[in-house]
Design an enzyme around this catalytic site. Structure first.
Site, mmCIF file in Angstrom:
data_model
loop_
_atom_site.group_PDB
_atom_site.id
_atom_site.type_symbol
_atom_site.label_atom_id
_atom_site.label_comp_id
_atom_site.label_asym_id
_atom_site.label_seq_id
_atom_site.Cartn_x
_atom_site.Cartn_y
_atom_site.Cartn_z
ATOM 1 N N GLY A 106 -34.690 71.902 36.746
ATOM 2 C CA GLY A 106 -34.866 72.446 38.095
ATOM 3 C C GLY A 106 -34.330 73.859 38.224
ATOM 4 N N SER A 107 -34.406 74.621 37.139
ATOM 5 C CA SER A 107 -33.820 75.968 37.144
ATOM 6 C C SER A 107 -34.888 77.048 37.101
ATOM 7 C CB SER A 107 -32.909 76.119 35.933
ATOM 8 O OG SER A 107 -33.703 75.947 34.760
ATOM 9 N N GLY A 108 -36.176 76.647 37.102
ATOM 10 C CA GLY A 108 -37.246 77.641 36.981
ATOM 11 C C GLY A 108 -37.428 78.129 35.561
ATOM 12 N N LEU A 109 -36.830 77.439 34.606
ATOM 13 C CA LEU A 109 -36.925 77.876 33.202
ATOM 14 C C LEU A 109 -37.920 77.037 32.401
ATOM 15 C CD1 LEU A 109 -33.140 78.663 32.481
ATOM 16 C CD2 LEU A 109 -34.973 80.253 33.084
ATOM 17 N N SER A 112 -39.656 71.025 32.425
ATOM 18 C CA SER A 112 -40.630 69.919 32.317
ATOM 19 C C SER A 112 -41.785 70.307 31.404
ATOM 20 C CB SER A 112 -41.111 69.430 33.674
ATOM 21 O OG SER A 112 -41.633 70.477 34.433
ATOM 22 N N ALA A 113 -42.201 71.587 31.419
ATOM 23 C CA ALA A 113 -43.281 72.005 30.508
ATOM 24 C C ALA A 113 -42.837 71.846 29.056
ATOM 25 C CB ALA A 113 -43.672 73.459 30.781
ATOM 26 N N ASP A 155 -46.330 77.975 32.171
ATOM 27 C CA ASP A 155 -45.090 77.463 31.571
ATOM 28 C C ASP A 155 -45.380 76.828 30.214
ATOM 29 O OD1 ASP A 155 -44.219 78.173 34.059
ATOM 30 O OD2 ASP A 155 -43.195 76.295 34.500
HETATM 31 C C1 MEV Z 1 -43.477 77.818 37.892
HETATM 32 O O1 MEV Z 1 -42.663 78.063 36.753
HETATM 33 C C2 MEV Z 1 -44.454 78.945 38.073
HETATM 34 C C3 MEV Z 1 -45.413 78.792 39.241
HETATM 35 O O2 MEV Z 1 -46.231 79.964 39.259
HETATM 36 C C4 MEV Z 1 -46.275 77.549 39.110
HETATM 37 C C5 MEV Z 1 -47.312 77.654 37.997
HETATM 38 O O3 MEV Z 1 -47.539 78.733 37.438
HETATM 39 O O4 MEV Z 1 -47.923 76.610 37.712
HETATM 40 C C6 MEV Z 1 -44.677 78.731 40.566
#
Ligand code: MEV
Length: 332
Positions: A106-109, A112-113, A155
């Protein structure tokens, strides 16, 4: 035991707009790795384990468990995708699937991908099949749609890449040659970012105010193209400006928050060339583009502004020697 790996990512420009067909620039974070191992189950029960969560998750136990998405992935690959590669099973074999990850959740890194890529690779390898990365990417992207509702695939593309990318959904990602190597300081706000929720919220905003959101996305798309050029030409001053502009456009979309704004302002005040939030936002991380000589000052400023951790990501054309990342790799 079969083990497969993947790694984290940061988005330098273009998040959210990339979901609607605009280009984005991303950088792999190969020093933050995730490994998934697959074993025949010792007790006949398909079981999922992760170092981030206590205990084990048994197949079918609870759909809202954070590992339930791996059960869906397993069922889909076993019934629909592995048979296309000649793996025809009379019964689903009971497996133990274990995740070890250095990527904060949940850090935007791209945690999950990376897990989806490593699990897909691992499951295929377990059955003796080794599809090319573009096929792993396609499958992991399809699975990610289930996790995030809607996903650009950025991601996942970055989780299989060892180089910075310019990415547009549906096109082969373009590998960027880095004109001048640079540093990104990745600071963790300590707040979780819920990608699925934020992506859904942007979709609803777009339905309510199509023209306003289209204009913001078009600007983000244009600056991402310029960011790709700036990286290739080694124009770090231009890249920093583009990151600042991207942050203010993301703020207009409502995906920043006071904690991320504080990190962005503190990094720039301490001498970063530019800063922005990265990933879906409303939590997660911020990025600061920093000259080597200012790294320590900016790092300290980010910690003083509330960062719970700061990683130094050195970016070059292929910044880390080829080869699977290992959990033994020192954290950045
Ligand atoms: C999430 O890491 C990036 C977003 O642009 C979603 C996506 O690209 O699928 C928010």
């Amino acid at each position: 035991m079969t083990t497969a790996a993947a790694h984290a990512k940061v988005i330098v420009t273009g998040e959210h707009a990339v979901v609607y067909g605009f280009g984005a620039v991303s950088v792999p974070v190969r020093s933050l790795a995730c490994e998934v191992s697959i074993d025949p189950s010792p007790d006949g029960l398909t079981t999922f384990l992760a170092d981030a969560f206590p205990g084990r998750y048994l197949a079918g136990a609870a759909q809202d468990h954070p590992l339930a998405f791996l059960e869906e992935l397993l069922a889909w690959l076993l019934t629909e995708e592995l048979p296309k590669w000649g793996v025809l099973l009379e019964q689903r074999p009971p497996l133990t699937i274990s995740v070890r990850s250095q990527i904060p959740i949940g850090s935007g890194l791209g945690s999950s991908a990376a897990i989806l890529v490593a699990a897909t690779r691992g499951l295929f390898a377990h059955f003796g099949v080794h599809p090319p990365d573009r096929e792993i990417q396609r499958l992991a992207h399809a699975a990610e749609m289930g996790v995030h509702g809607r996903s650009s695939g950025l991601d996942v593309a970055t989780a299989v890449s060892d180089a910075p990318l310019y990415y547009t959904t549906g096109c082969p990602a373009r590998v960027l040659n880095v004109g001048t190597p640079f540093h990104l300081l990745v600071s963790l706000s300590g707040l979780p970012s819920f990608t699925r929720k934020v992506v859904l919220d942007i979709r609803q905003q777009r339905e309510r105010q199509p023209e306003r959101i289209a204009a913001v996305f078009a600007e983000i798309g244009a600056l991402s193209r310029q960011a790709a050029v700036a990286i290739e030409q080694g124009d770090l001053a231009a890249l920093g400006d583009l990151m600042n502009r991207n942050h203010s456009l993301l703020t207009q979309l409502g995906v920043s928050c006071p904690e991320l704004d504080r990190l962005v302002h503190a990094g720039n005040a301490a001498g970063a060339l530019g800063s922005k939030l990265t990933g879906a936002g409303r939590g997660g991380c911020a990025l600061a583009l920093v000259d080597a000589g200012r790294l320590e000052a900016v790092r300290q400023a980010l910690l003083d502004a509330g960062a719970t951790d700061v990683y130094d990501l050195a970016v070059a054309s292929r910044s880390v020697p080829a080869g699977a990342p290992s959990l033994q790799t020192a954290a950045p």
